[in-house]
Design a protein around this motif. Sequence first.
Motif, PDB file in Angstrom:
ATOM      1  N   ARG A 212      20.133  -9.241  41.259  1.00 36.33           N
ATOM      2  CA  ARG A 212      19.069  -8.715  40.390  1.00 36.33           C
ATOM      3  C   ARG A 212      18.288  -9.827  39.715  1.00 36.33           C
ATOM      4  O   ARG A 212      17.047  -9.802  39.646  1.00 36.33           O
ATOM      5  CB  ARG A 212      19.683  -7.784  39.338  1.00 36.33           C
ATOM      6  N   VAL A 213      19.017 -10.842  39.219  1.00 32.19           N
ATOM      7  CA  VAL A 213      18.329 -11.953  38.561  1.00 32.19           C
ATOM      8  C   VAL A 213      17.427 -12.686  39.546  1.00 32.19           C
ATOM      9  O   VAL A 213      16.287 -13.055  39.228  1.00 32.19           O
ATOM     10  CB  VAL A 213      19.363 -12.924  37.945  1.00 32.19           C
ATOM     11  N   SER A 214      17.921 -12.892  40.779  1.00 32.40           N
ATOM     12  CA  SER A 214      17.127 -13.601  41.776  1.00 32.40           C
ATOM     13  C   SER A 214      15.854 -12.838  42.109  1.00 32.40           C
ATOM     14  O   SER A 214      14.767 -13.425  42.210  1.00 32.40           O
ATOM     15  CB  SER A 214      17.965 -13.818  43.036  1.00 32.40           C
ATOM     16  N   HIS A 215      15.971 -11.519  42.276  1.00 35.63           N
ATOM     17  CA  HIS A 215      14.781 -10.715  42.568  1.00 35.63           C
ATOM     18  C   HIS A 215      13.799 -10.759  41.401  1.00 35.63           C
ATOM     19  O   HIS A 215      12.578 -10.848  41.604  1.00 35.63           O
ATOM     20  CB  HIS A 215      15.184  -9.268  42.849  1.00 35.63           C
ATOM     21  N   ASP A 216      14.315 -10.710  40.181  1.00 37.62           N
ATOM     22  CA  ASP A 216      13.438 -10.731  39.001  1.00 37.62           C
ATOM     23  C   ASP A 216      12.735 -12.078  38.849  1.00 37.62           C
ATOM     24  O   ASP A 216      11.621 -12.143  38.309  1.00 37.62           O
ATOM     25  CB  ASP A 216      14.248 -10.414  37.741  1.00 37.62           C
ATOM     26  N   LEU A 217      13.379 -13.164  39.308  1.00 34.12           N
ATOM     27  CA  LEU A 217      12.763 -14.481  39.179  1.00 34.12           C
ATOM     28  C   LEU A 217      11.693 -14.732  40.235  1.00 34.12           C
ATOM     29  O   LEU A 217      10.770 -15.526  40.018  1.00 34.12           O
ATOM     30  CB  LEU A 217      13.836 -15.568  39.285  1.00 34.12           C
ATOM     31  N   ARG A 218      11.790 -14.065  41.351  1.00 30.54           N
ATOM     32  CA  ARG A 218      10.862 -14.351  42.444  1.00 30.54           C
ATOM     33  C   ARG A 218       9.423 -13.963  42.097  1.00 30.54           C
ATOM     34  O   ARG A 218       8.475 -14.651  42.502  1.00 30.54           O
ATOM     35  CB  ARG A 218      11.299 -13.624  43.718  1.00 30.54           C
ATOM     36  N   THR A 219       9.234 -12.888  41.350  1.00 30.43           N
ATOM     37  CA  THR A 219       7.869 -12.446  41.023  1.00 30.43           C
ATOM     38  C   THR A 219       7.113 -13.478  40.193  1.00 30.43           C
ATOM     39  O   THR A 219       5.998 -13.893  40.572  1.00 30.43           O
ATOM     40  CB  THR A 219       7.910 -11.094  40.307  1.00 30.43           C
ATOM     41  N   PRO A 220       7.661 -13.961  39.046  1.00 29.84           N
ATOM     42  CA  PRO A 220       6.899 -14.980  38.294  1.00 29.84           C
ATOM     43  C   PRO A 220       6.769 -16.293  39.052  1.00 29.84           C
ATOM     44  O   PRO A 220       5.749 -16.983  38.924  1.00 29.84           O
ATOM     45  CB  PRO A 220       7.719 -15.158  37.007  1.00 29.84           C
TER      46      PRO A 220
ATOM     47  N   SER B 160       3.283 -20.219  41.781  1.00 30.06           N
ATOM     48  CA  SER B 160       2.969 -20.967  42.995  1.00 30.06           C
ATOM     49  C   SER B 160       1.542 -20.699  43.458  1.00 30.06           C
ATOM     50  O   SER B 160       0.797 -21.636  43.802  1.00 30.06           O
ATOM     51  CB  SER B 160       3.968 -20.582  44.092  1.00 30.06           C
ATOM     52  N   TRP B 161       1.129 -19.431  43.464  1.00 29.90           N
ATOM     53  CA  TRP B 161      -0.231 -19.099  43.880  1.00 29.90           C
ATOM     54  C   TRP B 161      -1.261 -19.675  42.910  1.00 29.90           C
ATOM     55  O   TRP B 161      -2.328 -20.155  43.326  1.00 29.90           O
ATOM     56  CB  TRP B 161      -0.395 -17.585  43.985  1.00 29.90           C
ATOM     57  N   SER B 162      -0.964 -19.635  41.631  1.00 32.55           N
ATOM     58  CA  SER B 162      -1.903 -20.190  40.646  1.00 32.55           C
ATOM     59  C   SER B 162      -2.065 -21.690  40.836  1.00 32.55           C
ATOM     60  O   SER B 162      -3.192 -22.224  40.779  1.00 32.55           O
ATOM     61  CB  SER B 162      -1.394 -19.900  39.225  1.00 32.55           C
ATOM     62  N   ALA B 163      -0.952 -22.386  41.096  1.00 35.14           N
ATOM     63  CA  ALA B 163      -1.045 -23.833  41.315  1.00 35.14           C
ATOM     64  C   ALA B 163      -1.837 -24.130  42.586  1.00 35.14           C
ATOM     65  O   ALA B 163      -2.660 -25.070  42.623  1.00 35.14           O
ATOM     66  CB  ALA B 163       0.359 -24.430  41.412  1.00 35.14           C
TER      67      ALA B 163
ATOM     68  N   LEU C 189      -5.552 -23.647  41.871  1.00 33.54           N
ATOM     69  CA  LEU C 189      -6.090 -24.770  41.107  1.00 33.54           C
ATOM     70  C   LEU C 189      -6.276 -25.988  42.004  1.00 33.54           C
ATOM     71  O   LEU C 189      -7.289 -26.712  41.901  1.00 33.54           O
ATOM     72  CB  LEU C 189      -5.158 -25.109  39.945  1.00 33.54           C
ATOM     73  N   ARG C 190      -5.327 -26.230  42.895  1.00 35.58           N
ATOM     74  CA  ARG C 190      -5.422 -27.377  43.784  1.00 35.58           C
ATOM     75  C   ARG C 190      -6.593 -27.219  44.748  1.00 35.58           C
ATOM     76  O   ARG C 190      -7.263 -28.199  45.104  1.00 35.58           O
ATOM     77  CB  ARG C 190      -4.112 -27.515  44.570  1.00 35.58           C
ATOM     78  N   ASP C 191      -6.884 -25.967  45.168  1.00 33.31           N
ATOM     79  CA  ASP C 191      -7.982 -25.714  46.109  1.00 33.31           C
ATOM     80  C   ASP C 191      -9.350 -25.670  45.426  1.00 33.31           C
ATOM     81  O   ASP C 191     -10.365 -25.456  46.092  1.00 33.31           O
ATOM     82  CB  ASP C 191      -7.746 -24.397  46.851  1.00 33.31           C
ATOM     83  N   GLY C 192      -9.373 -25.830  44.103  1.00 37.40           N
ATOM     84  CA  GLY C 192     -10.641 -25.859  43.389  1.00 37.40           C
ATOM     85  C   GLY C 192     -11.266 -24.506  43.170  1.00 37.40           C
ATOM     86  O   GLY C 192     -12.506 -24.396  43.059  1.00 37.40           O
ATOM     87  N   VAL C 193     -10.473 -23.440  43.107  1.00 38.09           N
ATOM     88  CA  VAL C 193     -11.010 -22.090  42.905  1.00 38.09           C
ATOM     89  C   VAL C 193     -11.737 -21.998  41.574  1.00 38.09           C
ATOM     90  O   VAL C 193     -12.765 -21.309  41.450  1.00 38.09           O
ATOM     91  CB  VAL C 193      -9.878 -21.045  42.999  1.00 38.09           C
ATOM     92  N   VAL C 194     -11.235 -22.682  40.545  1.00 39.34           N
ATOM     93  CA  VAL C 194     -11.867 -22.611  39.220  1.00 39.34           C
ATOM     94  C   VAL C 194     -12.637 -23.894  38.897  1.00 39.34           C
ATOM     95  O   VAL C 194     -12.984 -24.142  37.745  1.00 39.34           O
ATOM     96  CB  VAL C 194     -10.802 -22.360  38.131  1.00 39.34           C
ATOM     97  N   GLY C 195     -12.908 -24.678  39.884  1.00 39.72           N
ATOM     98  CA  GLY C 195     -13.660 -25.908  39.660  1.00 39.72           C
ATOM     99  C   GLY C 195     -12.895 -27.130  40.153  1.00 39.72           C
ATOM    100  O   GLY C 195     -11.692 -27.084  40.398  1.00 39.72           O
ATOM    101  N   GLU C 196     -13.653 -28.214  40.329  1.00 41.79           N
ATOM    102  CA  GLU C 196     -13.043 -29.456  40.816  1.00 41.79           C
ATOM    103  C   GLU C 196     -12.161 -30.060  39.735  1.00 41.79           C
ATOM    104  O   GLU C 196     -12.519 -30.077  38.544  1.00 41.79           O
ATOM    105  CB  GLU C 196     -14.163 -30.441  41.193  1.00 41.79           C
TER     106      GLU C 196
END
Length: 376
Positions: A150-158, A163-166, A169-176
């Motif tokens: 249960r803990v592992s499943h709960d941790l995967r979402t955040p 990971s997607w947010s990083a 940012l690396r791909d410059g979605v919100v600016g260089e």
Amino acid sequence: GRSAVRAAALAFAAVVVLGPVNQPWYLMWFLPLFAVTGLTATQLRWTILLTAAFAVHGNAEISSTSDTLFKLKDLVAIFVAIAVVGLILLGPRETERHYVSRELEVLRHVARRASARMERLDLVRRALAEENERRRLDELNRLKSEFLSRVSHDLRTPLTSISWSAQNLRDGVVGELKPEQLGYIDSIARSCDYLNRLVQNLLDMSRLERGDLEFRCELGGLTGILDSVRGTLEPVGAGKEVQLRLQAPETDPVAWRDASRLEETLVNLLENAIRYSPPGSEVELTLQTEDDAAVILVRDHGPGIPEDVLEILFDRFEQGPPSPFATQEGFGLGLHIARSYLEGMAATLTAANHPEGGAIFRCELGAAPPDREMEN
């Protein structure tokens, strides 16, 4: 005079049996006896009580579970060899006639029967206690596996969101971003990947314990899997100045394997090798054939594995000594899961120290399904 001796013996025995063990005056008198005899407080109390019984009654028999008759001089041996569960003390008769051997034999027989019955009861009690303990441990193990899952499943979402947010940012979605900002983003991404692997290990561990981890094994090549693993971990090695070198034969060996599980296993082994490799060194990934098996070797040029650690290296939550070249440490599950994966493919995983230094892990996979090997 004899009455006075009897009274003194009884009084002494009463003090010993009923006295408060935790009182300083009690310990002051009897601590030397504990040191000399090596007995516990309970055993010493029984010894002195039996001694007093001999002094008072003048005639006593001690029967043990092994049907051995002890005399007064052997009283200490009783508590070394057996557990005293009861006494039969024979007081003086109203007449002057002594006990005869037949009467003593009857009492010995009674003592043997009582001892045997108590021994059976003790065995039943111990069996029930062991069964209750086993059920308790099974329940604790079930709760632990459920908690980890249960803990592992709960941790995967955040972690996925971070990971997607990083990545955005690396791909410059919100600016260089500036170079120093990209450095922070890369650090976040690496840490997130590390946490994801830890969570995946916890999930796999809980599945292995429940026995519901499926393997999709088939005959197939190995070179493509090893090349994919090298490509995945080359950036990790480059970040630590460790080069990954792949050696494979021209003809791709065929083996019985679950491709995805084997790839996870090799990623685990290579990550471990990189962690223990000094900067400027190599990690060697070698594929070769031996008899009717395909062998994959993962070797590093680090400090090696202590001999006492080799025996427990693949146990759950066991870790070798910390790497002098890395700061991040795992839960001690990676190697246990790697071996479990290979066992699920009817393969083996062993570890040793290379004669020229460093550690070497050996994966041996069969060239045919397990049932076909048995038929052959």
